[in-house]
Design a protein around this motif. Structure first.
Motif, PDB file in Angstrom:
ATOM      1  N   LEU A  20     -47.082 -41.175  23.295  1.00 18.19           N
ATOM      2  CA  LEU A  20     -48.257 -41.815  23.874  1.00 18.19           C
ATOM      3  C   LEU A  20     -48.008 -42.364  25.279  1.00 18.19           C
ATOM      4  N   ARG A  21     -46.814 -42.912  25.521  1.00 16.62           N
ATOM      5  CA  ARG A  21     -46.601 -43.735  26.708  1.00 16.62           C
ATOM      6  C   ARG A  21     -45.721 -43.118  27.777  1.00 16.62           C
ATOM      7  N   SER A  22     -45.080 -41.982  27.510  1.00 18.40           N
ATOM      8  CA  SER A  22     -44.175 -41.432  28.518  1.00 18.40           C
ATOM      9  C   SER A  22     -44.684 -40.091  29.029  1.00 18.40           C
ATOM     10  N   ASP A  23     -44.243 -39.767  30.238  1.00 17.29           N
ATOM     11  CA  ASP A  23     -44.586 -38.486  30.855  1.00 17.29           C
ATOM     12  C   ASP A  23     -43.488 -37.456  30.649  1.00 17.29           C
ATOM     13  N   GLY A  24     -42.439 -37.810  29.960  1.00 18.65           N
ATOM     14  CA  GLY A  24     -41.332 -36.893  29.739  1.00 18.65           C
ATOM     15  C   GLY A  24     -40.099 -37.663  29.357  1.00 18.65           C
ATOM     16  N   ASN A  25     -38.966 -36.963  29.359  1.00 20.55           N
ATOM     17  CA  ASN A  25     -37.721 -37.631  29.034  1.00 20.55           C
ATOM     18  C   ASN A  25     -36.576 -36.965  29.771  1.00 20.55           C
ATOM     19  N   VAL A  26     -35.504 -37.697  29.895  1.00 15.78           N
ATOM     20  CA  VAL A  26     -34.287 -37.216  30.545  1.00 15.78           C
ATOM     21  C   VAL A  26     -33.120 -37.586  29.649  1.00 15.78           C
ATOM     22  N   ALA A  27     -32.218 -36.642  29.433  1.00 15.60           N
ATOM     23  CA  ALA A  27     -31.025 -36.892  28.637  1.00 15.60           C
ATOM     24  C   ALA A  27     -29.847 -37.173  29.564  1.00 15.60           C
ATOM     25  N   LEU A  28     -29.261 -38.345  29.446  1.00 12.83           N
ATOM     26  CA  LEU A  28     -28.068 -38.712  30.206  1.00 12.83           C
ATOM     27  C   LEU A  28     -26.871 -38.496  29.295  1.00 12.83           C
ATOM     28  N   ASN A  29     -26.438 -37.261  29.196  1.00 15.18           N
ATOM     29  CA  ASN A  29     -25.380 -36.903  28.258  1.00 15.18           C
ATOM     30  C   ASN A  29     -24.001 -37.074  28.861  1.00 15.18           C
ATOM     31  N   VAL A  30     -23.096 -37.543  28.028  1.00 20.96           N
ATOM     32  CA  VAL A  30     -21.696 -37.617  28.419  1.00 20.96           C
ATOM     33  C   VAL A  30     -21.066 -36.269  28.099  1.00 20.96           C
ATOM     34  N   THR A  31     -20.341 -35.736  29.063  1.00 22.00           N
ATOM     35  CA  THR A  31     -19.682 -34.446  28.853  1.00 22.00           C
ATOM     36  C   THR A  31     -18.206 -34.667  28.572  1.00 22.00           C
ATOM     37  N   SER A  32     -17.619 -33.743  27.891  1.00 26.83           N
ATOM     38  CA  SER A  32     -16.180 -33.710  27.603  1.00 26.83           C
ATOM     39  C   SER A  32     -15.650 -35.020  27.027  1.00 26.83           C
ATOM     40  N   LEU A  33     -16.313 -35.528  26.024  1.00 24.91           N
ATOM     41  CA  LEU A  33     -15.842 -36.752  25.367  1.00 24.91           C
ATOM     42  C   LEU A  33     -15.019 -36.359  24.147  1.00 24.91           C
ATOM     43  N   GLN A  45     -18.441 -42.468  32.402  1.00 23.76           N
ATOM     44  CA  GLN A  45     -18.947 -41.297  33.102  1.00 23.76           C
ATOM     45  C   GLN A  45     -20.075 -41.717  34.023  1.00 23.76           C
ATOM     46  N   CYS A  46     -19.898 -41.425  35.313  1.00 23.83           N
ATOM     47  CA  CYS A  46     -20.926 -41.717  36.306  1.00 23.83           C
ATOM     48  C   CYS A  46     -21.965 -40.599  36.304  1.00 23.83           C
ATOM     49  N   ILE A  47     -23.214 -40.986  36.331  1.00 17.04           N
ATOM     50  CA  ILE A  47     -24.315 -40.049  36.548  1.00 17.04           C
ATOM     51  C   ILE A  47     -24.896 -40.431  37.897  1.00 17.04           C
ATOM     52  N   SER A  48     -24.555 -39.625  38.913  1.00 15.25           N
ATOM     53  CA  SER A  48     -24.865 -39.946  40.300  1.00 15.25           C
ATOM     54  C   SER A  48     -26.339 -39.722  40.611  1.00 15.25           C
ATOM     55  N   ASN A  49     -26.736 -40.165  41.787  1.00 19.97           N
ATOM     56  CA  ASN A  49     -28.096 -39.936  42.249  1.00 19.97           C
ATOM     57  C   ASN A  49     -28.408 -38.439  42.268  1.00 19.97           C
ATOM     58  N   GLU A  50     -27.461 -37.639  42.726  1.00 18.11           N
ATOM     59  CA  GLU A  50     -27.668 -36.183  42.748  1.00 18.11           C
ATOM     60  C   GLU A  50     -27.886 -35.640  41.338  1.00 18.11           C
ATOM     61  N   ASP A  51     -27.109 -36.124  40.368  1.00 17.16           N
ATOM     62  CA  ASP A  51     -27.297 -35.723  38.966  1.00 17.16           C
ATOM     63  C   ASP A  51     -28.706 -36.085  38.492  1.00 17.16           C
ATOM     64  N   LEU A  52     -29.145 -37.298  38.832  1.00 20.15           N
ATOM     65  CA  LEU A  52     -30.469 -37.762  38.396  1.00 20.15           C
ATOM     66  C   LEU A  52     -31.582 -36.925  39.011  1.00 20.15           C
ATOM     67  N   VAL A  53     -31.416 -36.525  40.263  1.00 14.25           N
ATOM     68  CA  VAL A  53     -32.394 -35.632  40.901  1.00 14.25           C
ATOM     69  C   VAL A  53     -32.418 -34.296  40.171  1.00 14.25           C
ATOM     70  N   ASN A  54     -31.228 -33.731  39.897  1.00 15.21           N
ATOM     71  CA  ASN A  54     -31.145 -32.444  39.203  1.00 15.21           C
ATOM     72  C   ASN A  54     -31.746 -32.495  37.801  1.00 15.21           C
ATOM     73  N   LEU A  55     -31.659 -33.660  37.145  1.00 15.21           N
ATOM     74  CA  LEU A  55     -32.231 -33.835  35.810  1.00 15.21           C
ATOM     75  C   LEU A  55     -33.738 -34.094  35.835  1.00 15.21           C
ATOM     76  N   GLY A  56     -34.285 -34.349  37.030  1.00 14.80           N
ATOM     77  CA  GLY A  56     -35.706 -34.650  37.153  1.00 14.80           C
ATOM     78  C   GLY A  56     -36.042 -36.117  36.986  1.00 14.80           C
ATOM     79  N   PHE A  57     -35.034 -36.982  36.942  1.00 16.52           N
ATOM     80  CA  PHE A  57     -35.274 -38.417  36.793  1.00 16.52           C
ATOM     81  C   PHE A  57     -35.901 -39.001  38.055  1.00 16.52           C
ATOM     82  N   PHE A  58     -35.401 -38.567  39.221  1.00 14.95           N
ATOM     83  CA  PHE A  58     -35.985 -38.918  40.508  1.00 14.95           C
ATOM     84  C   PHE A  58     -36.508 -37.647  41.144  1.00 14.95           C
TER      85      PHE A  58
END
Length: 151
Positions: A20-33, A45-58
């Motif tokens: 009802l309330r969101s326009d989508g979702n983004v998964a901030l997954n940890v890799t190689s744990l 694990q850092c999720i950088s600004n570039e990662d967030l852009v690639n994920l569609g968060f920004f």
């Protein structure tokens, strides 16, 4: 959050609220744990600004276009769950998880999902002049392997 009893009901309600309330979702997954063979370990694990852009968060690399988080969940694989003591999500106002941070979300057993009340959320992003905008995240897992399991 669930307080015991019927987790399915609470999770179904969470999913309904997100629909009802969101326009989508983004998964901030940890890799190689990998679960280390030691009693306690902190994995970051850092999720950088570039990662967030690639994920569609920004929408842009400068963090322009705000995003509002109205809920979150921490999906943890069943085979890993017994080793996770807690998870902390830190947010940074720079592009690469550097310098000071704000602790924004914490997971501990039984706290698998959360949504804000109607009309509330947490703002992320903004233009370059918005010096308080969060632009990167660090996910910190506190791993407990008390039995020193291998594999």
């Amino acid at each position: 959050n669930s307080t015991g009893g019927n987790l399915g009901y609470y999770y179904d309600n969470f999913l309904s609220q997100m629909d009802l309330r969101s326009d989508g979702n983004v998964a901030l997954n940890v890799t190689s744990l990998a679960i280390p063979v030691k009693k306690t370990h902190y994995h970051n694990q850092c999720i950088s600004n570039e990662d967030l852009v690639n994920l569609g968060f920004f929408s842009t690399e400068d963090g322009g276009g705000s995003t509002y988080v109205v809920g979150y969940e921490f999906p943890i694989q069943p085979e890993t769950r017994k080793y996770i003591h807690h998870i902390v999500l830190h947010a940074y106002t720079n592009n690469a998880c550097e310098n000071s941070h704000s602790t924004i979300f914490i997971w501990s057993p039984g706290e698998d999902f959360f949504y804000f009340p109607d009309g509330a959320g947490m703002k992320f992003g903004g233009g370059l002049n918005d010096t308080d905008a969060f632009r990167s995240f660090n996910i910190q897992y506190h791993i407990n392997n008390q039995d020193l399991d291998t594999g």
